[in-house]
Design a protein around this motif. Sequence first.
Motif: not given
Length: 218
Positions: A125-142
């Motif tokens: 749905g989005f022309d620009l998606v920003l993922e900034s410094m979030n995924v790295q906070a999740l444990p490996a499986g998640t």
Amino acid sequence: MRDNVVNSPMSSRAAAADEPGDRFERLYAEAERGAAVVPWDRDSPHSLLAEWTDRDRPDGAGRRALVVGCGFGRDAEHLARLGFATVAFDISPTAVRTARRRHAGSPVRYETADLLDPPAAWLDGFDLVLESMNVQALPAGTRERAIPAVGRLVAPGGTLLVIAAGRRADEEVEGPPWPLTRAELDAFATGPLVPARTEEIVAPDGGLRWRAEFRRPA
């Protein structure tokens, strides 16, 4: 304070004793009571986002942007000022409530949502998606589930911008956060997404940062 701190993570379904979503909601709730300080709470957007928009001059007119793990909204407000019709979400209800209060009258639509179970209308749905410094906070499986989940939000012809702390493949870390390896960064190119540009940046503190763009063909 520096931009290498993590924003609020997204998954409410991480099967862990101390789920990231719960942990960050506690922090935001304590900050709301004046009992804690959110380290990434500042007025300006992430420096690597600001550099990117200054350099590439994206035109947001008539385009939609989504900010993953928006926290108090600093990056979302930046994209809105560039003309994007911006949606920003966080799994923390307190963060979203605070963002709405701080930016009263803002055109940004702040929502409480889970990256691993987003509203169906957001997919593709989005022309620009920003993922900034979030995924790295999740444990490996998640984290393995969250990385491809981000790409599902990008519309045909759209761009995913990823900003993250980085580490070498042989570098051991005790998180959270868990800075991303190059292989984890490359894993954002799932489904129709293809890598467009990857930058390896040395931060002022000497740490490694990634800024990567992925494009979805129209």
